[in-house]
Design an enzyme around this catalytic site. Structure first.
Site, mmCIF file in Angstrom:
data_model
loop_
_atom_site.group_PDB
_atom_site.id
_atom_site.type_symbol
_atom_site.label_atom_id
_atom_site.label_comp_id
_atom_site.label_asym_id
_atom_site.label_seq_id
_atom_site.Cartn_x
_atom_site.Cartn_y
_atom_site.Cartn_z
ATOM 1 N N LYS A 1 0.839 -1.203 0.000
ATOM 2 C CA LYS A 1 0.000 0.000 0.000
ATOM 3 C C LYS A 1 0.875 1.255 0.000
ATOM 4 O O LYS A 1 1.628 1.492 0.946
ATOM 5 C CB LYS A 1 -0.894 0.050 1.242
ATOM 6 C CG LYS A 1 -1.903 1.191 1.138
ATOM 7 C CD LYS A 1 -2.575 1.520 2.445
ATOM 8 C CE LYS A 1 -1.893 2.571 3.232
ATOM 9 N NZ LYS A 1 -1.884 3.925 2.613
ATOM 10 N N GLU B 1 10.626 0.567 9.944
ATOM 11 C CA GLU B 1 11.541 1.696 9.692
ATOM 12 C C GLU B 1 10.772 2.960 10.054
ATOM 13 O O GLU B 1 9.860 3.359 9.328
ATOM 14 C CB GLU B 1 11.931 1.759 8.207
ATOM 15 C CG GLU B 1 12.633 0.526 7.695
ATOM 16 C CD GLU B 1 14.095 0.467 8.100
ATOM 17 O OE1 GLU B 1 14.560 1.389 8.790
ATOM 18 O OE2 GLU B 1 14.750 -0.513 7.733
ATOM 19 N N GLU C 1 10.089 15.018 15.821
ATOM 20 C CA GLU C 1 10.401 15.045 14.398
ATOM 21 C C GLU C 1 9.498 16.064 13.705
ATOM 22 O O GLU C 1 8.277 15.957 13.759
ATOM 23 C CB GLU C 1 10.143 13.651 13.824
ATOM 24 C CG GLU C 1 10.650 13.491 12.439
ATOM 25 C CD GLU C 1 10.431 12.081 11.929
ATOM 26 O OE1 GLU C 1 9.384 11.474 12.247
ATOM 27 O OE2 GLU C 1 11.297 11.592 11.196
ATOM 28 N N CYS D 1 13.418 10.784 6.884
ATOM 29 C CA CYS D 1 13.456 10.212 8.236
ATOM 30 C C CYS D 1 14.836 10.360 8.856
ATOM 31 O O CYS D 1 14.957 10.552 10.061
ATOM 32 C CB CYS D 1 13.061 8.749 8.185
ATOM 33 S SG CYS D 1 13.972 7.857 6.922
ATOM 34 N N GLY E 1 7.236 4.355 8.167
ATOM 35 C CA GLY E 1 6.313 5.441 8.474
ATOM 36 C C GLY E 1 6.606 5.983 9.853
ATOM 37 O O GLY E 1 7.729 5.865 10.355
ATOM 38 N N SER E 2 5.596 6.548 10.476
ATOM 39 C CA SER E 2 5.818 7.231 11.747
ATOM 40 C C SER E 2 5.957 6.223 12.893
ATOM 41 O O SER E 2 5.445 5.096 12.822
ATOM 42 C CB SER E 2 4.650 8.168 12.029
ATOM 43 O OG SER E 2 3.458 7.418 12.085
ATOM 44 N N THR E 3 6.612 6.660 13.954
ATOM 45 C CA THR E 3 6.792 5.798 15.127
ATOM 46 C C THR E 3 5.438 5.463 15.753
ATOM 47 O O THR E 3 5.219 4.339 16.205
ATOM 48 C CB THR E 3 7.739 6.490 16.130
ATOM 49 O OG1 THR E 3 9.021 6.592 15.495
ATOM 50 C CG2 THR E 3 7.880 5.701 17.416
ATOM 51 N N GLY F 1 3.913 2.766 13.744
ATOM 52 C CA GLY F 1 4.764 1.584 13.943
ATOM 53 C C GLY F 1 4.447 0.875 15.249
ATOM 54 O O GLY F 1 4.361 -0.354 15.315
HETATM 55 P P1 TAP Z 1 2.475 7.367 8.683
HETATM 56 O O1 TAP Z 1 1.325 8.223 8.992
HETATM 57 O O2 TAP Z 1 2.943 6.410 9.709
HETATM 58 O O3 TAP Z 1 2.103 6.601 7.336
HETATM 59 C C1 TAP Z 1 2.930 5.615 6.767
HETATM 60 C C2 TAP Z 1 2.061 4.639 6.015
HETATM 61 O O4 TAP Z 1 1.242 3.917 6.938
HETATM 62 C C3 TAP Z 1 1.097 5.302 5.037
HETATM 63 O O5 TAP Z 1 0.932 4.470 3.905
HETATM 64 C C4 TAP Z 1 -0.168 5.387 5.862
HETATM 65 O O6 TAP Z 1 -1.333 5.503 5.080
HETATM 66 C C5 TAP Z 1 -0.125 4.055 6.583
HETATM 67 N N1 TAP Z 1 -0.936 3.969 7.802
HETATM 68 C C6 TAP Z 1 -1.489 4.992 8.530
HETATM 69 N N2 TAP Z 1 -2.158 4.467 9.585
HETATM 70 C C7 TAP Z 1 -2.024 3.122 9.528
HETATM 71 C C8 TAP Z 1 -2.464 2.026 10.345
HETATM 72 N N3 TAP Z 1 -3.191 2.220 11.445
HETATM 73 N N4 TAP Z 1 -2.125 0.763 9.995
HETATM 74 C C9 TAP Z 1 -1.367 0.534 8.912
HETATM 75 N N5 TAP Z 1 -0.934 1.520 8.092
HETATM 76 C C10 TAP Z 1 -1.241 2.791 8.406
HETATM 77 O O7 TAP Z 1 3.759 8.209 8.275
HETATM 78 P P2 TAP Z 1 3.857 9.330 7.159
HETATM 79 O O8 TAP Z 1 3.333 10.586 7.696
HETATM 80 O O9 TAP Z 1 3.313 8.817 5.896
HETATM 81 O O10 TAP Z 1 5.451 9.388 6.970
HETATM 82 C C11 TAP Z 1 6.266 10.148 7.746
HETATM 83 C C12 TAP Z 1 6.965 9.273 8.789
HETATM 84 O O11 TAP Z 1 7.633 8.183 8.192
HETATM 85 C C13 TAP Z 1 8.034 10.061 9.500
HETATM 86 O O12 TAP Z 1 7.933 9.825 10.885
HETATM 87 C C14 TAP Z 1 9.321 9.497 8.959
HETATM 88 O O13 TAP Z 1 10.413 9.575 9.799
HETATM 89 C C15 TAP Z 1 8.956 8.082 8.678
HETATM 90 N N6 TAP Z 1 9.825 7.550 7.652
HETATM 91 C C16 TAP Z 1 10.749 6.653 8.047
HETATM 92 C C17 TAP Z 1 11.619 6.138 7.125
HETATM 93 C C18 TAP Z 1 12.620 5.135 7.592
HETATM 94 S S1 TAP Z 1 13.380 4.298 6.483
HETATM 95 N N7 TAP Z 1 12.873 4.941 8.833
HETATM 96 C C19 TAP Z 1 11.546 6.496 5.795
HETATM 97 C C20 TAP Z 1 10.583 7.413 5.418
HETATM 98 C C21 TAP Z 1 9.699 7.925 6.367
HETATM 99 P P3 TAP Z 1 -1.826 6.977 4.644
HETATM 100 O O14 TAP Z 1 -0.677 7.702 4.071
HETATM 101 O O15 TAP Z 1 -2.811 6.690 3.612
HETATM 102 O O16 TAP Z 1 -2.357 7.606 5.881
#
Ligand code: TAP
Length: 482
Positions: A184, A258, A389, A292, A236-238, A241
């Protein structure tokens, strides 16, 4: 100092043909979502609606998992590694052939500058498939353990900051090791994943080996909860996670997470200051700071702090912020309104807590989501902008006097993903790398990525590694039996 003007250098978008609506990619076919609901994806630089994308329900996820299971048992897990490798090489070559189209689409859907999607994201996507294609027939020589075998059906959920690159980090190792996937993409950036689905068809990848289900958090949750998933790979976000870790506790599902970061970029007084300033800019303003492992906390040795800040501000005055499709743009649009609001809230908290705010005052486009590159000095370790963050183009500057103080401050975070060290002393680099509790430590550089190099975190930045030989471990099971 005056700088010369740049003439506009717009990349053409004629190379992409965006359909007005998109279905889900299940079993090698594009299908309508059973619930019939859809969401819009917009260009964050203009707020223009690019397309309508289907929202996958739990039933759609179930269909995708079943398609992945059938492909796994009948075709993919039985295929020789050499043959799997041929498909991965084919995908890598098609990514290269269609690189311009992928780069333009990524920039339109994400808001990142075209020079980054063209020169960083897409070349790295191809490199990940080439690299893992090479492993496909050599897994028994990768020191993964006795008799490495695929895990089965893998559920993968990725964020919006590097949409296609995160897909490549997930799909390439899974396929190389003989697993099939249900992935996804993030709600705000689904388009390159859907173009990747088309590339899978172009490569004649057996139906069901890769399935792409678009949707929001509920679709991700349906993947996490599905009993037919053998392993989860999440970036994604902590916060999310942790929810995933709780959801799968007590099940047989394996997971790699991650998550977020609050990387320290540490500048010693013996560093080459101009190079360090370039590294600070790359560390936090690359990809609008939506990284990230960004160097979002700048730790500068006290006796050079004023000089570093002065040169940094002068350099930020030359960054070009604006139209991501212009080839001269350095900083593009913030990916979504929600993310812009989060950055605004945290920077307001920084001011309220007493840190000193500075930005370059550059002009911003009238439409879309924008935020000026911003520097906070006089930051205390307790400030929210030093702990949380921000995931935007904002750097928090702290100072230190001794290497020991630098280490203590750098490690004073719940995260542990990345760090950078700027010094001319090799021995200090090695000592610092040993002391820093971070998955990646860059020395006299920052934000360098390579498919051969494992990437991942400590503490609340998650567990497991992606990339390199280590990244294969998460996708195999070893030991006796079948
Ligand atoms: P999240 O809100 O955690 O979203 C990540 C993914 O998870 C998206 O596809 C999101 O869908 C989905 N998601 C949301 N709620 C979920 C749930 N309850 N169950 C399963 N999946 C769910 O993070 P974001 O705002 O997209 O990304 C930013 C974060 O990612 C930052 O904290 C960043 O540090 C981290 N990040 C980490 C890395 C590594 S490698 N450590 C790399 C890139 C980003 P939707 O987008 O459709 O809500």
């Amino acid at each position: 100092m005056p700088t010369f003007e740049y003439a506009p250098a717009p990349e053409s978008r004629a190379v992409v043909d965006i359909a007005s609506s998109h279905g889900l990619f299940i079993g090698g076919e594009f299908v309508e979502a059973t619930g019939g609901t859809a969401f819009k994806t917009v260009n964050p630089a203009t707020e223009e609606v690019l397309s309508e994308v289907s929202e996958a329900s739990a039933d759609d996820v179930d269909a995708a998992v079943r398609a992945a299971r059938t492909a796994y048992t009948r075709v993919w897990s039985r295929m020789s590694g050499a043959d799997r490798g041929k498909y991965l090489y084919r995908i890598a070559r098609i990514v290269q052939e269609r690189a311009r189209e992928l780069a333009v689409l990524e920039t339109l859907d994400n808001g990142k500058p075209i020079k980054e999607s063209r020169d960083v994201d897409i070349p790295l996507v191809a490199a990940h498939f080439f690299y893992h294609a090479g492993w496909a027939d050599k897994l028994s020589y990768a020191s993964l353990g006795e008799n490495p075998r695929p895990v089965g059906v893998v559920g993968q959920v990725i964020p919006w900051n590097f949409p296609l690159l995160m897909l490549a980090w997930k799909v390439a190792p899974a396929l190389a090791t003989g697993n099939t996937v249900v992935l996804k993409p993030a709600e705000t950036t689904p388009l390159t994943a859907l173009l990747f689905a088309e590339i899978c068809r172009q490569a004649d990848l057996p139906p069901g080996v890769v399935n792409i289900v678009t949707g929001a958090g509920a679709t991700g949750q349906a993947i996490v909860d599905h009993p037919g998933i053998d392993k989860l790979a999440f970036t994604g976000s902590t916060g999310v996670g942790k929810m995933i870790a709780r959801s799968i506790a007590g099940t047989r599902k394996r997971a790699t997470l991650e998550l977020g970061g609050k990387g320290a970029n540490i500048v010693f007084d013996d560093a080459a200051i101009d190079q360090a300033v370039e590294g600070i800019v790359t560390g936090i303003f690359f990809n609008q700071g939506h990284v990230c492992c960004a160097g979002s906390r700048l730790l500068v040795q006290e006796n050079v702090a004023d000089e570093v800040l002065r040169r940094l501000k002068r350099r930020l005055g030359t960054l070009r912020v604006g139209d991501p499709m212009d080839k001269n743009t350095d900083v593009g649009a913030i990916n979504s309104k929600a993310q812009l609001e989060r950055i605004q809230a945290l920077t307001e908290a920084g001011e309220a807590e007493g840190a000193e705010r500075w930005d370059s005052g550059c002009e911003l486009p009238a439409h879309g989501y924008w935020f000026r590159p911003t520097v906070f000095s006089g930051v205390a370790q307790t400030h929210r902008i030093a702990q949380e963050e921000i995931f935007g183009p904002v750097v928090s500057v702290l100072t230190f006097r001794t290497p020991g103080e630098a280490v203590a401050k750098a490690n004073n975070t719940p995260y542990g993903l990345s760090a950078g060290v700027w010094t001319e002393k090799g021995s200090r680099i090695l000592w610092m790398a040993d002391q820093l509790r971070a998955g990646v430590v860059w020395a006299n550089t920052f934000n360098k990525f390579d498919p051969t190099s494992p990437f991942g975190g400590y503490k609340e930045s998650g567990y497991g590694r992606e990339g390199g030989r280590h990244g294969l471990e998460a996708y195999v099971t070893t030991g006796g039996g079948q």
